[in-house]
Design a protein around this motif. Structure first.
Motif, short mmCIF file in Angstrom:
data_model
loop_
_atom_site.label_atom_id
_atom_site.label_comp_id
_atom_site.label_asym_id
_atom_site.label_seq_id
_atom_site.Cartn_x
_atom_site.Cartn_y
_atom_site.Cartn_z
N LYS A 243 -141.79 -15.44 -23.51
CA LYS A 243 -141.75 -14.00 -23.82
C LYS A 243 -143.17 -13.43 -23.85
CE LYS A 243 -137.39 -13.60 -26.36
NZ LYS A 243 -136.75 -13.25 -27.65
N ASP A 247 -144.98 -10.42 -21.43
CA ASP A 247 -145.82 -9.31 -21.90
C ASP A 247 -147.19 -9.33 -21.23
OD1 ASP A 247 -143.83 -8.40 -23.60
OD2 ASP A 247 -144.52 -9.61 -25.29
N PRO A 250 -145.81 -8.55 -16.42
CA PRO A 250 -144.40 -8.42 -16.03
C PRO A 250 -144.14 -8.73 -14.56
CG PRO A 250 -145.12 -6.52 -17.34
CD PRO A 250 -146.34 -7.31 -16.98
N GLN A 278 -132.23 -7.06 -20.60
CA GLN A 278 -131.98 -5.62 -20.71
C GLN A 278 -133.24 -4.87 -21.14
OE1 GLN A 278 -128.68 -5.85 -23.42
NE2 GLN A 278 -127.14 -5.78 -21.78
N ASP A 279 -133.93 -5.44 -22.10
CA ASP A 279 -135.17 -4.80 -22.57
C ASP A 279 -136.22 -4.74 -21.47
OD1 ASP A 279 -134.01 -4.49 -25.04
OD2 ASP A 279 -135.02 -6.23 -25.95
N GLN A 280 -136.38 -5.84 -20.75
CA GLN A 280 -137.36 -5.89 -19.67
C GLN A 280 -136.98 -4.95 -18.53
OE1 GLN A 280 -140.35 -7.60 -19.54
NE2 GLN A 280 -139.93 -8.04 -21.70
N ASN A 281 -135.68 -4.84 -18.26
CA ASN A 281 -135.22 -3.96 -17.19
C ASN A 281 -135.45 -2.49 -17.54
OD1 ASN A 281 -133.94 -3.86 -14.54
ND2 ASN A 281 -132.23 -2.83 -15.57
N GLN A 282 -135.43 -2.18 -18.82
CA GLN A 282 -135.73 -0.82 -19.25
C GLN A 282 -137.22 -0.51 -19.05
OE1 GLN A 282 -133.83 1.74 -20.50
NE2 GLN A 282 -131.99 0.55 -20.05
N LYS A 283 -138.06 -1.52 -19.30
CA LYS A 283 -139.50 -1.31 -19.17
C LYS A 283 -139.94 -1.23 -17.71
CE LYS A 283 -140.56 -3.94 -23.38
NZ LYS A 283 -141.23 -5.18 -23.90
N LYS A 284 -139.54 -2.25 -16.93
CA LYS A 284 -139.97 -2.32 -15.53
C LYS A 284 -138.92 -3.08 -14.72
CE LYS A 284 -143.89 -3.45 -12.55
NZ LYS A 284 -145.28 -3.99 -12.48
N THR A 286 -136.91 -5.00 -11.93
CA THR A 286 -137.23 -5.79 -10.74
C THR A 286 -135.94 -6.39 -10.21
OG1 THR A 286 -137.56 -7.89 -11.91
CG2 THR A 286 -139.47 -6.42 -11.74
#
Length: 392
Positions: A243, A247, A250, A278-284, A286
């Protein structure tokens, strides 16, 4: 520089040197008339006969070594090395070292060039001995950073990671440039990988942590530390490292996802893993994140999975995502529609397989594998996954 350009430099330099020599007065009644060296005319004759290499050699022979021509000799040696004529470069630099009239500073300059000559010729032992001797006798001098840089280059080429780490640590104290800091961190990672192969997990983990102390942004060290923890069945700690890696950068999420999924499955199941996606997909968003979410949704609600994929493709179109959509459509098709979709799927699959997955952000080199050191420009940590329509 072309040979014609080199001729011009030599021609002008020699003539200027000769003219300056004529103007230097000596004691009264003892002044002697200086004549143009015979080698000068020999060089001109070779030049007129298009004998380029012979002309250069003759001009070099005719150029005396003194305070006025020292820089010219040094430059000529460098030019020969860059042209691949290493032995000529070595001869010029060794000839300069043999001159008792050169200063201590000039001697250090020549020794540095000679060390570069030896390295270019593959005479690594001679280069190493010369540089180590200079390093021990030139501490706190203006040449120390250059000496240490060449030593690090040498040990990197030899893959002597322990020595590269030792000298690299000294170098970043002298000149803590971003490039050298990043390079030192990757040396620790290389050392850690060798220890991993020997299953020396504790020492390997320590080197990954040392890499992060040197360069906190070194994502390779975080991923490597997670691999060590995974091998030791410390899955929760490995999840934390992965994780943290997400950070850090990404862009490497496609490398992180399969490792993270494996760790989650061994301790907490899929709930924490899906939340992470889901959190990562909201940020950026891919392709790797979207595909991982689609695979999860397929287990519970195929229609929602397809709807989610279509929505994501509208926002972030990629060839890989389009291939996945065709794959979903194939399962529910039949007859001619299925045949057409199969042909389309195979064409898209060939296109995906042909496209490179990684690219150097420094020189543009691309390939199918991740190289922590670019095979082309030799810089460290500059190769990353390709993003956009044809990538992630």
């Amino acid at each position: 520089m072309t040979e014609i350009g080199l001729f011009f430099v030599l021609f002008v330099a020699l003539f200027v040197g000769w003219a300056m020599g004529r103007k230097n007065p000596t004691k009264k009644n003892k002044q002697t008339k200086k004549s143009i060296p015979t080698d000068y005319f020999r060089g001109l004759n070779h030049l007129l006969n298009d004998q380029h290499s012979e002309a250069i050699d003759a001009f070099v022979d005719s150029l005396e070594v003194n305070s006025d021509t020292f820089d010219i000799h040094l430059t000529l040696g460098n030019l020969f090395r860059k042209k691949g004529e290493i032995q000529k470069a070595i001869n010029i630099h060794q000839n300069l070292l043999a001159r008792p009239e050169i200063s201590q500073r000039e001697m250090r300059m020549v020794q540095l060039e000679l060390a570069s000559d030896f390295m270019s010729a593959g005479l690594l032992d001679r280069a190493g001995r010369l540089l180590l001797n200079m390093a021990s006798t030139s501490r706190k001098s203006e040449f120390q950073p250059k000496i240490l840089t060449l030593l690090v280059d040498l040990y990197e080429f030899e893959q002597s990671w322990d020595k590269a780490i030792q000298i690299g640590s000294e170098l970043i104290k002298e000149t803590p440039t971003k490039k050298e800091v990043k390079r030192l961190a990757h040396f620790h990672c290389e050392m850690a990988q060798e220890l991993q192969k020997k299953e020396q997990w504790k020492s390997a983990f320590q080197h990954y942590k040392l890499a992060l102390e040197v360069d906190p942004s070194c994502i390779r060290a975080s991923i490597g530390a997670a691999d060590v923890l995974n091998s030791q069945r410390r899955y929760r700690d490995a999840i934390k490292e992965l994780k943290h890696a997400a950070d850090q950068d990404p862009e490497f999420i496609s490398i992180i996802i399969p490792k993270l999924k494996e760790c989650y499955q061994k301790v907490w199941g899929s709930s924490g893993y899906i939340k992470f996606l889901q959190d990562q997909n909201q940020k950026k968003p891919t392709t790797a994140l979207i595909m991982a979410l689609v695979q999860h949704y397929m287990d519970t609600d195929k229609d929602y999975a397809e709807m989610f994929l279509v929505e994501q493709l509208r926002l972030h179109p990629t060839i890989k995502g389009f291939k996945e959509l065709i794959s979903l459509q194939l399962a529910d098709s039949q007859g001619y529609n299925q045949q057409h979709l199969v042909v389309l799927f195979e064409l898209i699959d060939q296109l995906v397989q042909a496209k490179h997955k990684f690219q150097c952000r420094q020189c543009g080199f691309s390939g199918h594998q991740l190289h922590w050191q670019c095979p082309s420009c030799k810089n460290w940590g500059v190769v990353k996954p390709i993003h956009g329509l044809e990538g992630e």
